[in-house]
Write a protein that holds these residues in place. Structure first.
Motif, PDB file in Angstrom:
ATOM      1  N   LEU A 190     -60.257  42.156  56.558  1.00  0.00           N
ATOM      2  CA  LEU A 190     -58.870  42.591  56.694  1.00  0.00           C
ATOM      3  C   LEU A 190     -58.294  42.809  55.303  1.00  0.00           C
ATOM      4  N   LEU A 191     -57.320  43.668  55.212  1.00  0.00           N
ATOM      5  CA  LEU A 191     -56.521  43.808  54.007  1.00  0.00           C
ATOM      6  C   LEU A 191     -55.518  42.652  54.007  1.00  0.00           C
ATOM      7  N   HIS A 192     -55.577  41.794  53.000  1.00  0.00           N
ATOM      8  CA  HIS A 192     -54.619  40.681  52.858  1.00  0.00           C
ATOM      9  C   HIS A 192     -53.414  41.274  52.134  1.00  0.00           C
ATOM     10  N   GLN A 193     -52.552  41.928  52.902  1.00  0.00           N
ATOM     11  CA  GLN A 193     -51.464  42.758  52.387  1.00  0.00           C
ATOM     12  C   GLN A 193     -50.321  41.920  51.830  1.00  0.00           C
ATOM     13  N   PRO A 194     -50.030  42.046  50.511  1.00  0.00           N
ATOM     14  CA  PRO A 194     -48.879  41.335  49.959  1.00  0.00           C
ATOM     15  C   PRO A 194     -47.578  41.862  50.575  1.00  0.00           C
ATOM     16  N   LEU A 240     -39.777  34.931  51.812  1.00  0.00           N
ATOM     17  CA  LEU A 240     -38.439  34.346  51.802  1.00  0.00           C
ATOM     18  C   LEU A 240     -38.288  33.501  50.545  1.00  0.00           C
ATOM     19  N   PRO A 241     -37.057  33.256  50.113  1.00  0.00           N
ATOM     20  CA  PRO A 241     -36.857  32.392  48.937  1.00  0.00           C
ATOM     21  C   PRO A 241     -37.350  30.977  49.208  1.00  0.00           C
ATOM     22  N   ARG A 242     -37.806  30.319  48.139  1.00  0.00           N
ATOM     23  CA  ARG A 242     -38.249  28.930  48.217  1.00  0.00           C
ATOM     24  C   ARG A 242     -37.104  28.029  47.746  1.00  0.00           C
ATOM     25  N   ALA A 243     -37.419  26.793  47.446  1.00  0.00           N
ATOM     26  CA  ALA A 243     -36.420  25.839  46.954  1.00  0.00           C
ATOM     27  C   ALA A 243     -35.735  26.410  45.716  1.00  0.00           C
ATOM     28  N   GLY A 244     -34.448  26.176  45.607  1.00  0.00           N
ATOM     29  CA  GLY A 244     -33.687  26.685  44.468  1.00  0.00           C
ATOM     30  C   GLY A 244     -33.455  28.186  44.540  1.00  0.00           C
ATOM     31  N   HIS A 245     -33.629  28.774  45.714  1.00  0.00           N
ATOM     32  CA  HIS A 245     -33.412  30.211  45.949  1.00  0.00           C
ATOM     33  C   HIS A 245     -34.344  31.090  45.127  1.00  0.00           C
ATOM     34  N   ARG A 246     -35.448  30.496  44.647  1.00  0.00           N
ATOM     35  CA  ARG A 246     -36.440  31.254  43.882  1.00  0.00           C
ATOM     36  C   ARG A 246     -37.346  31.996  44.866  1.00  0.00           C
ATOM     37  N   ARG A 247     -37.493  33.283  44.652  1.00  0.00           N
ATOM     38  CA  ARG A 247     -38.338  34.113  45.517  1.00  0.00           C
ATOM     39  C   ARG A 247     -39.662  34.372  44.795  1.00  0.00           C
ATOM     40  N   PRO A 248     -40.790  33.861  45.310  1.00  0.00           N
ATOM     41  CA  PRO A 248     -42.082  34.080  44.648  1.00  0.00           C
ATOM     42  C   PRO A 248     -42.440  35.569  44.600  1.00  0.00           C
ATOM     43  N   ASP A 249     -43.200  35.915  43.590  1.00  0.00           N
ATOM     44  CA  ASP A 249     -43.662  37.293  43.430  1.00  0.00           C
ATOM     45  C   ASP A 249     -44.937  37.475  44.254  1.00  0.00           C
ATOM     46  N   PRO A 250     -44.931  38.347  45.265  1.00  0.00           N
ATOM     47  CA  PRO A 250     -46.137  38.538  46.079  1.00  0.00           C
ATOM     48  C   PRO A 250     -47.220  39.329  45.358  1.00  0.00           C
ATOM     49  N   GLY A 251     -46.926  39.875  44.199  1.00  0.00           N
ATOM     50  CA  GLY A 251     -47.926  40.602  43.425  1.00  0.00           C
ATOM     51  C   GLY A 251     -47.855  42.097  43.628  1.00  0.00           C
ATOM     52  N   PRO A 252     -48.736  42.815  42.918  1.00  0.00           N
ATOM     53  CA  PRO A 252     -48.730  44.279  43.013  1.00  0.00           C
ATOM     54  C   PRO A 252     -49.112  44.757  44.403  1.00  0.00           C
ATOM     55  N   GLY A 253     -48.586  45.909  44.765  1.00  0.00           N
ATOM     56  CA  GLY A 253     -48.905  46.503  46.057  1.00  0.00           C
ATOM     57  C   GLY A 253     -48.203  45.849  47.226  1.00  0.00           C
TER      58      GLY A 253
END
Length: 181
Positions: A30-34, A38-51
């Motif tokens: 499967l394509l593990h599509q980034p 949703l934001p994490r603790a402290g309203h920080r939104r992780p970067d899902p990466g390119p694409g």
């Protein structure tokens, strides 16, 4: 020894080699599509990466991004999401959201999740269980193998079954509509 399906991140350094290795062993990928999380603790939104697919993208941008990722891994038979809780939580962006997953790195918890997948399969006819390539997951699969009279099958069998069911439904619907005219 299991009919597992690899989920490959399209921008991983060895993505093509992993896909080729899986294909040589007749394992599905499967394509593990980034996707936007949703934001994490402290309203920080992780970067899902390119694409990544983002909720702010136009239909054209979504299509172009997905096409580029699929071209990077031409042997995949579908996709699953990497992160993506913000994206998959938007019903206008994702029509199908029937997902089972486990996230705890604990063999006992994974065994419970596998049993839940069996219960779902019995209720719905099939289930897809998503796990990570951790030693705990492999231990759980070895302990669980053939338990409950359920089998781990290649994903392509489930896709084929769904396609057959949809074709049969379409044929019945067409026949009903033709008879009503």
């Amino acid at each position: 020894p299991f009919a597992v399906t690899f989920a490959i991140w399209p921008h991983a350094p060895h993505a093509r080699e992993v896909a080729a290795s899986a294909a040589a062993r007749r394992l599905d990928c499967l394509l593990h599509q980034p996707m936007e999380p949703l934001p994490r603790a402290g309203h920080r939104r992780p970067d899902p990466g390119p694409g990544a697919l983002l909720t702010t993208m136009s239909t054209e941008q979504l299509g172009a991004t997905l096409d580029a990722n699929l071209r990077a891994l031409p042997t995949v038979i579908g996709l699953n999401n990497h992160m993506g809780s913000a994206f998959t939580g938007d019903i206008s962006l994702c029509r199908t959201r029937d997902v089972f997953r486990d996230t705890r790195r604990d063999t006992a918890a994974i065994l419970v999740a596998l049993d839940a997948a069996v219960a779902r399969a019995r209720a719905k006819g099939m289930a897809v269980a998503i796990g990570h390539p951790y030693p705990e997951t492999l231990r759980a699969l070895r302990q669980w193998q053939d338990r409950e009279g359920a089998a781990v099958v290649p994903l392509r069998r489930i896709i084929w079954k769904l396609a057959q069911d949809n074709a049969a439904l379409a044929a019945r619907t067409h026949s009903l509509n033709t008879n009503m005219e």
